[in-house]
Design a protein around this motif. Structure first.
Motif, PDB file in Angstrom:
ATOM      1  N   ASP A  12     -58.986 -58.398 -65.969  1.00 15.00           N
ATOM      2  CA  ASP A  12     -59.384 -57.485 -64.820  1.00 15.00           C
ATOM      3  C   ASP A  12     -59.361 -56.124 -64.906  1.00 15.00           C
ATOM      4  O   ASP A  12     -59.800 -55.166 -64.396  1.00 15.00           O
ATOM      5  CB  ASP A  12     -58.572 -57.864 -63.718  1.00 15.00           C
ATOM      6  CG  ASP A  12     -57.061 -57.302 -63.992  1.00 15.00           C
ATOM      7  OD1 ASP A  12     -56.333 -56.936 -62.999  1.00 15.00           O
ATOM      8  OD2 ASP A  12     -56.766 -57.448 -65.089  1.00 15.00           O
ATOM      9  N   GLU A  13     -59.021 -55.614 -66.518  1.00 20.75           N
ATOM     10  CA  GLU A  13     -59.020 -54.355 -66.805  1.00 20.75           C
ATOM     11  C   GLU A  13     -60.049 -54.288 -67.975  1.00 20.75           C
ATOM     12  O   GLU A  13     -59.520 -54.706 -69.239  1.00 20.75           O
ATOM     13  CB  GLU A  13     -57.526 -54.078 -67.354  1.00 20.75           C
ATOM     14  CG  GLU A  13     -56.608 -53.733 -66.454  1.00 20.75           C
ATOM     15  CD  GLU A  13     -56.582 -52.481 -65.388  1.00 20.75           C
ATOM     16  OE1 GLU A  13     -56.366 -52.649 -64.406  1.00 20.75           O
ATOM     17  OE2 GLU A  13     -57.390 -51.386 -65.852  1.00 20.75           O
ATOM     18  N   LYS A  14     -61.205 -53.737 -67.856  1.00 20.28           N
ATOM     19  CA  LYS A  14     -62.194 -53.471 -68.779  1.00 20.28           C
ATOM     20  C   LYS A  14     -61.849 -52.664 -70.001  1.00 20.28           C
ATOM     21  O   LYS A  14     -62.215 -52.963 -71.320  1.00 20.28           O
ATOM     22  CB  LYS A  14     -63.434 -52.740 -68.132  1.00 20.28           C
ATOM     23  CG  LYS A  14     -64.609 -52.699 -69.157  1.00 20.28           C
ATOM     24  CD  LYS A  14     -65.955 -52.278 -68.258  1.00 20.28           C
ATOM     25  CE  LYS A  14     -67.371 -52.257 -69.127  1.00 20.28           C
ATOM     26  NZ  LYS A  14     -68.363 -51.599 -68.551  1.00 20.28           N
ATOM     27  N   ASN A  15     -60.861 -51.640 -69.819  1.00 15.93           N
ATOM     28  CA  ASN A  15     -60.304 -50.957 -70.968  1.00 15.93           C
ATOM     29  C   ASN A  15     -59.502 -51.843 -71.944  1.00 15.93           C
ATOM     30  O   ASN A  15     -59.576 -51.689 -73.030  1.00 15.93           O
ATOM     31  CB  ASN A  15     -59.497 -49.743 -70.563  1.00 15.93           C
ATOM     32  CG  ASN A  15     -60.296 -48.826 -69.645  1.00 15.93           C
ATOM     33  OD1 ASN A  15     -61.436 -48.469 -70.019  1.00 15.93           O
ATOM     34  ND2 ASN A  15     -59.482 -47.881 -68.932  1.00 15.93           N
ATOM     35  N   ASP A  16     -58.822 -52.848 -71.299  1.00 15.71           N
ATOM     36  CA  ASP A  16     -58.118 -53.448 -72.163  1.00 15.71           C
ATOM     37  C   ASP A  16     -58.952 -54.618 -73.014  1.00 15.71           C
ATOM     38  O   ASP A  16     -58.812 -54.791 -74.298  1.00 15.71           O
ATOM     39  CB  ASP A  16     -57.132 -54.567 -71.490  1.00 15.71           C
ATOM     40  CG  ASP A  16     -55.941 -53.655 -70.680  1.00 15.71           C
ATOM     41  OD1 ASP A  16     -55.283 -54.147 -69.875  1.00 15.71           O
ATOM     42  OD2 ASP A  16     -55.709 -52.337 -71.277  1.00 15.71           O
ATOM     43  N   VAL A  17     -59.982 -55.063 -72.557  1.00 13.38           N
ATOM     44  CA  VAL A  17     -61.029 -55.515 -73.183  1.00 13.38           C
ATOM     45  C   VAL A  17     -61.758 -54.919 -74.308  1.00 13.38           C
ATOM     46  O   VAL A  17     -61.797 -55.338 -75.343  1.00 13.38           O
ATOM     47  CB  VAL A  17     -62.183 -56.198 -72.266  1.00 13.38           C
ATOM     48  CG1 VAL A  17     -63.321 -57.024 -72.848  1.00 13.38           C
ATOM     49  CG2 VAL A  17     -61.731 -57.017 -71.064  1.00 13.38           C
ATOM     50  N   GLU A  18     -62.184 -53.738 -74.037  1.00 10.53           N
ATOM     51  CA  GLU A  18     -62.799 -53.016 -75.176  1.00 10.53           C
ATOM     52  C   GLU A  18     -61.694 -52.682 -76.277  1.00 10.53           C
ATOM     53  O   GLU A  18     -61.959 -52.514 -77.438  1.00 10.53           O
ATOM     54  CB  GLU A  18     -63.320 -51.796 -74.608  1.00 10.53           C
ATOM     55  CG  GLU A  18     -64.349 -51.620 -73.582  1.00 10.53           C
ATOM     56  CD  GLU A  18     -64.627 -50.421 -72.781  1.00 10.53           C
ATOM     57  OE1 GLU A  18     -65.750 -50.338 -72.172  1.00 10.53           O
ATOM     58  OE2 GLU A  18     -63.916 -49.414 -73.085  1.00 10.53           O
ATOM     59  N   LEU A  19     -60.475 -52.497 -75.799  1.00 14.26           N
ATOM     60  CA  LEU A  19     -59.430 -52.129 -76.845  1.00 14.26           C
ATOM     61  C   LEU A  19     -59.273 -53.366 -77.612  1.00 14.26           C
ATOM     62  O   LEU A  19     -59.102 -53.390 -79.003  1.00 14.26           O
ATOM     63  CB  LEU A  19     -58.033 -51.928 -76.023  1.00 14.26           C
ATOM     64  CG  LEU A  19     -56.814 -51.677 -77.157  1.00 14.26           C
ATOM     65  CD1 LEU A  19     -57.398 -50.311 -78.022  1.00 14.26           C
ATOM     66  CD2 LEU A  19     -55.721 -51.242 -76.242  1.00 14.26           C
ATOM     67  N   VAL A  20     -59.040 -54.559 -77.079  1.00 15.39           N
ATOM     68  CA  VAL A  20     -59.049 -55.736 -77.946  1.00 15.39           C
ATOM     69  C   VAL A  20     -60.123 -56.141 -78.776  1.00 15.39           C
ATOM     70  O   VAL A  20     -60.049 -56.392 -80.020  1.00 15.39           O
ATOM     71  CB  VAL A  20     -58.894 -57.117 -76.905  1.00 15.39           C
ATOM     72  CG1 VAL A  20     -58.866 -58.311 -77.639  1.00 15.39           C
ATOM     73  CG2 VAL A  20     -57.344 -56.828 -76.384  1.00 15.39           C
ATOM     74  N   GLN A  21     -61.259 -55.793 -78.342  1.00 13.51           N
ATOM     75  CA  GLN A  21     -62.636 -56.017 -79.214  1.00 13.51           C
ATOM     76  C   GLN A  21     -62.774 -55.012 -80.376  1.00 13.51           C
ATOM     77  O   GLN A  21     -63.020 -55.273 -81.276  1.00 13.51           O
ATOM     78  CB  GLN A  21     -63.849 -55.803 -78.337  1.00 13.51           C
ATOM     79  CG  GLN A  21     -65.008 -55.780 -78.946  1.00 13.51           C
ATOM     80  CD  GLN A  21     -66.310 -56.001 -78.212  1.00 13.51           C
ATOM     81  OE1 GLN A  21     -66.078 -55.689 -76.702  1.00 13.51           O
ATOM     82  NE2 GLN A  21     -67.566 -56.059 -78.710  1.00 13.51           N
ATOM     83  N   ALA A  22     -62.299 -53.799 -80.063  1.00 12.83           N
ATOM     84  CA  ALA A  22     -62.086 -52.759 -81.163  1.00 12.83           C
ATOM     85  C   ALA A  22     -61.002 -53.159 -82.135  1.00 12.83           C
ATOM     86  O   ALA A  22     -61.518 -53.130 -83.412  1.00 12.83           O
ATOM     87  CB  ALA A  22     -61.553 -51.597 -80.787  1.00 12.83           C
ATOM     88  N   LYS A  23     -59.945 -53.718 -81.871  1.00 15.16           N
ATOM     89  CA  LYS A  23     -58.855 -54.241 -82.664  1.00 15.16           C
ATOM     90  C   LYS A  23     -59.515 -55.550 -83.528  1.00 15.16           C
ATOM     91  O   LYS A  23     -59.326 -55.559 -84.730  1.00 15.16           O
ATOM     92  CB  LYS A  23     -57.750 -54.818 -82.039  1.00 15.16           C
ATOM     93  CG  LYS A  23     -56.775 -53.691 -81.496  1.00 15.16           C
ATOM     94  CD  LYS A  23     -55.736 -53.127 -82.863  1.00 15.16           C
ATOM     95  CE  LYS A  23     -54.694 -52.077 -82.110  1.00 15.16           C
ATOM     96  NZ  LYS A  23     -54.099 -51.497 -83.207  1.00 15.16           N
ATOM     97  N   LEU A  24     -60.270 -56.319 -83.066  1.00 14.79           N
ATOM     98  CA  LEU A  24     -60.945 -57.358 -83.664  1.00 14.79           C
ATOM     99  C   LEU A  24     -61.957 -56.888 -84.766  1.00 14.79           C
ATOM    100  O   LEU A  24     -61.973 -57.500 -85.748  1.00 14.79           O
ATOM    101  CB  LEU A  24     -61.176 -58.788 -82.560  1.00 14.79           C
ATOM    102  CG  LEU A  24     -60.103 -59.266 -82.165  1.00 14.79           C
ATOM    103  CD1 LEU A  24     -60.858 -60.266 -80.993  1.00 14.79           C
ATOM    104  CD2 LEU A  24     -59.333 -60.078 -82.777  1.00 14.79           C
ATOM    105  N   GLU A  25     -62.707 -55.980 -84.369  1.00 14.48           N
ATOM    106  CA  GLU A  25     -63.719 -55.656 -84.977  1.00 14.48           C
ATOM    107  C   GLU A  25     -63.261 -54.808 -86.322  1.00 14.48           C
ATOM    108  O   GLU A  25     -63.747 -54.755 -87.335  1.00 14.48           O
ATOM    109  CB  GLU A  25     -64.833 -54.601 -84.203  1.00 14.48           C
ATOM    110  CG  GLU A  25     -65.821 -55.702 -83.458  1.00 14.48           C
ATOM    111  CD  GLU A  25     -66.325 -54.927 -82.299  1.00 14.48           C
ATOM    112  OE1 GLU A  25     -67.287 -55.520 -81.772  1.00 14.48           O
ATOM    113  OE2 GLU A  25     -66.447 -53.564 -82.124  1.00 14.48           O
ATOM    114  N   GLU A  26     -61.969 -54.177 -86.013  1.00 10.56           N
ATOM    115  CA  GLU A  26     -61.602 -53.444 -87.218  1.00 10.56           C
ATOM    116  C   GLU A  26     -60.969 -54.314 -88.249  1.00 10.56           C
ATOM    117  O   GLU A  26     -61.179 -54.224 -89.372  1.00 10.56           O
ATOM    118  CB  GLU A  26     -60.392 -52.573 -86.568  1.00 10.56           C
ATOM    119  CG  GLU A  26     -60.722 -51.344 -85.890  1.00 10.56           C
ATOM    120  CD  GLU A  26     -59.341 -50.437 -85.596  1.00 10.56           C
ATOM    121  OE1 GLU A  26     -58.460 -50.941 -85.545  1.00 10.56           O
ATOM    122  OE2 GLU A  26     -59.490 -49.752 -84.542  1.00 10.56           O
TER     123      GLU A  26
END
Length: 416
Positions: A12-26
């Motif tokens: 339910d937190e879009k910022n958390d989704v973006e943070l997790v996606q960034a971690k995986l893409e790194e």
């Protein structure tokens, strides 16, 4: 492991989704993330699309992660499901894993996310491979059942023929005598064939080694005569030629030994295994002193065996330990214990060890785990050991881990 990921993310937190996606893409993943927040959206997307992994918060305003987990497992139990939550105590974590979750990661410890995802994807690939193997096994089982049915029908027909032959007793006896004669002829022919094969291997070995000796002699003469008279590259090429001839001679010698083990008749006589180990150590004395190794043994039994082959077996196994020694002082110990109707022999060392995945492959002829530059050899020695043990009616295997030494076990039946 996949580098492109289709991810279903319940959060339910879009910022958390973006943070997790960034971690995986790194970490090198290419992420295609489908983000949902509600129960209805989760169900709709789950029905419509396929995903490589599902990430979910444990608590949401109108939905909970455990309910989502149950739906996901029902749809496809092989898709990894990881909880990514801000607050998840030990009890909740255990409950989620018992319910079928692959792993859990706290949002304040996202450093665990990438390893958890990699591990989950690896396990999912292994489960998929296992599922495919089980499906293939099921197909094979069905095929086997069909073969059994066909064979049963054939046996029924054969049985009727046998009844007819019994009624023709005299004719059957004649055919039996003819079969016995043919069997003796085949056995005699097989014995002659083995003798011819052994002779051929010996002659072929001689005919192959003779030109090699000539080449070796001329190459060494060339190196001696023109050393330091040609350029450095020429000296290097001459060295390569000498080394190549030596390796070819060793290969022919080991192939001949391998052939003899398989074709030469086995001569079973009482053999004192203590003497065979001592003789092998004596034959390897120069290599043992050079390496500074210590070779010890327990009291070993006397068994019916082929003396020369048992000596070769111990020499190959101890020589193998000498070759693949580590940095610390090498110790090799030979022991034996009786179990049921056989003796189990063990040759233990503290060398470099072997990857357990290669435990069977090392006994296959020409299979090497290292380059010739690292460790010389032809890749035949352990194949000869396997052949010797099997010719005695036993089996051979290895227990090892990299860096923790190896223990080669083999069995010899107690025919007393």
């Amino acid at each position: 492991m996949k580098s492109s990921l289709r991810i279903l993310y319940l959060e339910d937190e879009k910022n958390d989704v973006e943070l997790v996606q960034a971690k995986l893409e790194e970490a090198g993943f290419s992420c295609d993330v489908t983000h949902v927040e509600t129960r209805s959206d989760f169900i709709a997307v789950l029905k419509k699309d396929a995903f490589d992994i599902i990430l979910a918060d444990y608590r949401l305003p109108s939905f909970d992660g455990l309910s989502a987990l149950a739906m996901a497992l029902k749809k496809d139990p092989l898709v990894p499901y990881i909880f990514v939550s801000g607050s998840m105590g030990e009890d909740l974590a255990i409950e989620s894993l018992k319910s079928g979750a692959t792993d859990y990661v706290l949002k304040q410890r996202l450093s665990r996310l990438v390893p958890a995802v990699k591990r989950a994807l690896t396990e999912a690939e292994e489960r998929n491979e296992l599922k495919k193997a089980e499906e293939e096994l099921e197909k094979y089982r069905e095929h086997l059942q069909e073969l059994v049915k066909e064979r049963t029908s054939e046996l029924r027909i054969a049985n009727e023929h046998l009844k007819k032959e019994i009624r023709e007793h005299k004719r059957t006896e004649e055919k039996l005598r003819e079969s016995e004669t043919k069997y003796r002829m085949v056995a005699d022919e097989l014995a002659r064939s083995n003798a011819d094969l052994t002779q051929f291997a010996t002659v072929a070995s001689h005919d192959l080694q003779e030109p090699l000796r000539v080449v070796d002699g001329f190459v060494k003469l060339l190196g001696k005569r023109y050393k330091d008279k040609l350029d450095e590259k020429a000296d290097e090429l001459i060295g390569y030629a000498v080394d190549g001839v030596k390796r070819m001679q060793d290969l022919i010698k080991d192939l001949l030994e391998y052939s003899k083990v398989g074709t030469k008749g086995i001569n079973l006589k009482p053999v004192d295994f203590n003497l065979k180990v001592d003789k092998a150590v004596s034959n390897l004395n120069a290599a043992i002193e050079e390496s500074g190794a210590t070779v010890t043994r327990d009291e070993l039994p006397t068994l019916a065996a082929d003396a020369s082959q048992i000596n070769r077996l111990f020499q190959n196994l101890i020589g193998n330990a000498l070759k693949f020694r580590g940095k610390e002082e090498l110790t090799v110990h030979v022991s034996a214990e009786r179990k049921d109707n056989e003796w189990i022999f063990s040759v233990r060392d503290n060398g470099i060890g072997i990857d357990p995945e290669a435990a069977e492959r090392i006994f296959v002829i020409f299979q090497r785990l290292h380059t010739r530059q690292e460790y010389p050899g032809t890749g035949i020695g352990l194949s000869i050991c396997k052949r010797i043990v099997e010719r005695h009616g036993g089996r051979i295997w290895v227990e090892s881990e990299p860096g923790k030494g190896s223990t080669f076990h083999f069995t010899i039946p107690d025919r007393a």
